[in-house]
Design an enzyme around this catalytic site. Structure first.
Site, mmCIF file in Angstrom:
data_model
loop_
_atom_site.group_PDB
_atom_site.id
_atom_site.type_symbol
_atom_site.label_atom_id
_atom_site.label_comp_id
_atom_site.label_asym_id
_atom_site.label_seq_id
_atom_site.Cartn_x
_atom_site.Cartn_y
_atom_site.Cartn_z
ATOM 1 N N THR A 12 0.820 -1.216 0.000
ATOM 2 C CA THR A 12 0.000 0.000 0.000
ATOM 3 C C THR A 12 0.851 1.262 0.000
ATOM 4 O OG1 THR A 12 -1.843 -1.119 1.040
ATOM 5 C CG2 THR A 12 -1.751 1.243 1.368
ATOM 6 N N SER A 56 1.531 -7.398 -1.106
ATOM 7 C CA SER A 56 2.223 -8.413 -0.301
ATOM 8 C C SER A 56 1.552 -9.786 -0.287
ATOM 9 C CB SER A 56 2.522 -7.908 1.105
ATOM 10 O OG SER A 56 1.404 -7.884 1.918
ATOM 11 N N THR A 89 1.627 -4.565 4.064
ATOM 12 C CA THR A 89 1.483 -4.938 5.469
ATOM 13 C C THR A 89 0.870 -6.333 5.665
ATOM 14 O OG1 THR A 89 -0.664 -3.845 5.653
ATOM 15 C CG2 THR A 89 1.286 -2.528 6.228
ATOM 16 N N ASP A 90 0.166 -6.828 4.632
ATOM 17 C CA ASP A 90 -0.548 -8.098 4.833
ATOM 18 C C ASP A 90 0.371 -9.262 5.205
ATOM 19 O OD1 ASP A 90 -2.887 -6.795 4.262
ATOM 20 O OD2 ASP A 90 -3.154 -7.634 2.260
HETATM 21 N N1 ASP Z 1 -2.908 -5.363 0.705
HETATM 22 C C1 ASP Z 1 -1.782 -4.509 0.967
HETATM 23 C C2 ASP Z 1 -0.516 -5.315 0.851
HETATM 24 O O1 ASP Z 1 -0.173 -6.004 1.774
HETATM 25 C C3 ASP Z 1 -1.935 -3.931 2.325
HETATM 26 C C4 ASP Z 1 -0.852 -2.973 2.762
HETATM 27 O O2 ASP Z 1 0.219 -2.889 2.233
HETATM 28 O O3 ASP Z 1 -1.106 -2.295 3.775
HETATM 29 O O4 ASP Z 1 0.154 -5.229 -0.157
#
Ligand code: ASP
Length: 332
Positions: A12, A56, A89-90
């Site tokens: 993200t 991710s 973050t995932d």
């Molecule tokens: N769906 C995103 C990812 O992990 C979420 C994020 O980065 O906060 O790529």
């Protein structure tokens, strides 16, 4: 002035909302993101690297290994004082733990990301990146393994988990809390974290799956993993490490096929322990040969088991890497 390599890796923090799809997709380059971290040149010299631009959930253990080798190479450069890695973050906690287990360096490695994309009000990418860079340049950050920095908090990669799907404060360390904070660009540590294990490997050679226990579950998913050639299976068991009666047959099948079975708890906090002697209870499972995974969550235990089994097929060595002598006084 210290030099920091920032390795951009999607997520993200690198996303904007696409006007046609009307949802966030990877679009920002590392240079574009760095341009938003205003004033950072007064703190550190930055070198940006675009390693990948993946969401991710698309990151695999193979990508993690490539990233680990990439980071290690940068760390060998004398002029680089430490590394920031950006990441979605995932699955951030999985990559962070992978790097923690595979890289041994006294230089700081800090992973960060963002919960809001570049199109949202309150985009947290630049502030998280600034805090991560401040962490790398702090003398206090040396010899602390891989750190995760979001929302002004510092966590050890071996302990942290994504505990909230939407808030800026998404990352938590269950039971113990963060190991430090970044307050007004000052990095303060309040405790140490004990993860010291290093598992050096050149390639991944073990398929490992994760199965979460639910009431009334049987052994079919385990049997499927056995038939697919898994070398290891992590089971997120109930409570202290207990599984439903009908699942026990599956565990026996896996163990008879020389597959490493690691038991962790599906509870958010606490560790597994061979407290229960009924069929499917933790003590009974350990008597059968399962390995106990202390207080690790399922996704981290899987990363560790992939690395452990890529290093050795000796299951006693794998057990030592997980149980670390914690359960030595238990009478079987
Ligand atoms: N769906 C995103 C990812 O992990 C979420 C994020 O980065 O906060 O790529």
């Amino acid at each position: 002035m210290k030099k920091v390599a920032v390795v951009f890796n999607g997520g993200t923090i690198s996303m904007k909302v696409d006007p046609i799809i009307k949802a966030a997709v990877p679009s920002l380059t590392g240079e574009e993101i760095m341009a938003m971290v205003t004033g950072i040149e007064e703190f550190a010299e930055i070198e940006s690297y675009n390693f990948s631009n993946l969401p991710s959930p698309h990151i695999t253990p193979e990508v993690m290994l490539e990233l680990s080798k990439y980071v290690e190479k940068l760390l060998l450069r004398e002029d680089i004082d430490g590394i920031v890695v950006t990441h979605g973050t995932d699955s951030l906690e999985e990559t962070a733990y992978f790097l923690a287990l595979t890289i041994a360096s006294e230089k700081p490695i800090v992973i960060t990301g963002a919960m809001r994309s570049g199109s949202e009000l309150g985009y947290d990418g630049p502030s998280n990146l600034a805090a991560a860079i401040c962490t790398v340049i702090s003398e206090n950050s040396k010899n602390r393994g891989v750190l995760v920095c979001l929302n002004g908090e510092l966590h050890s990669a071996s302990e942290v988990t994504k505990a909230n799907s939407m808030s800026l404060n998404a990352f938590q360390t269950p039971v113990f809390g963060p190991i430090g904070i970044v307050d007004n660009n000052e990095v303060i540590f309040y405790r140490n974290s004990e993860q010291k294990l290093n598992i050096k490997i050149d390639e991944l050679s073990a398929k490992v799956d994760l199965i979460k226990c639910v009431s009334g579950m049987d052994g079919r998913l385990i049997d499927f993993c056995v038939s697919e050639g898994d070398k290891g299976i992590v089971i997120e068991a109930m409570g202290r490490g207990n599984i439903p009666l009908e699942m026990v047959q599956g565990v026996k099948n896996a163990i008879n096929n020389n597959i490493a079975v690691v038991i962790v708890s599906r509870c958010f906090e606490g560790r597994v322990f061979p407290s229960y002697g009924y069929e499917g209870g933790g003590k009974e499972l350990r008597n059968l040969g399962v390995i106990l995974g202390d207080n690790m969550n399922g996704q981290k235990a899987r990363i560790k088991l992939i690395l452990a089994l890529s290093k050795t097929s000796n299951l006693d060595e794998v057990r030592d890497m997980f149980e670390d002598g914690f359960y030595n006084n238990i009478i079987l």
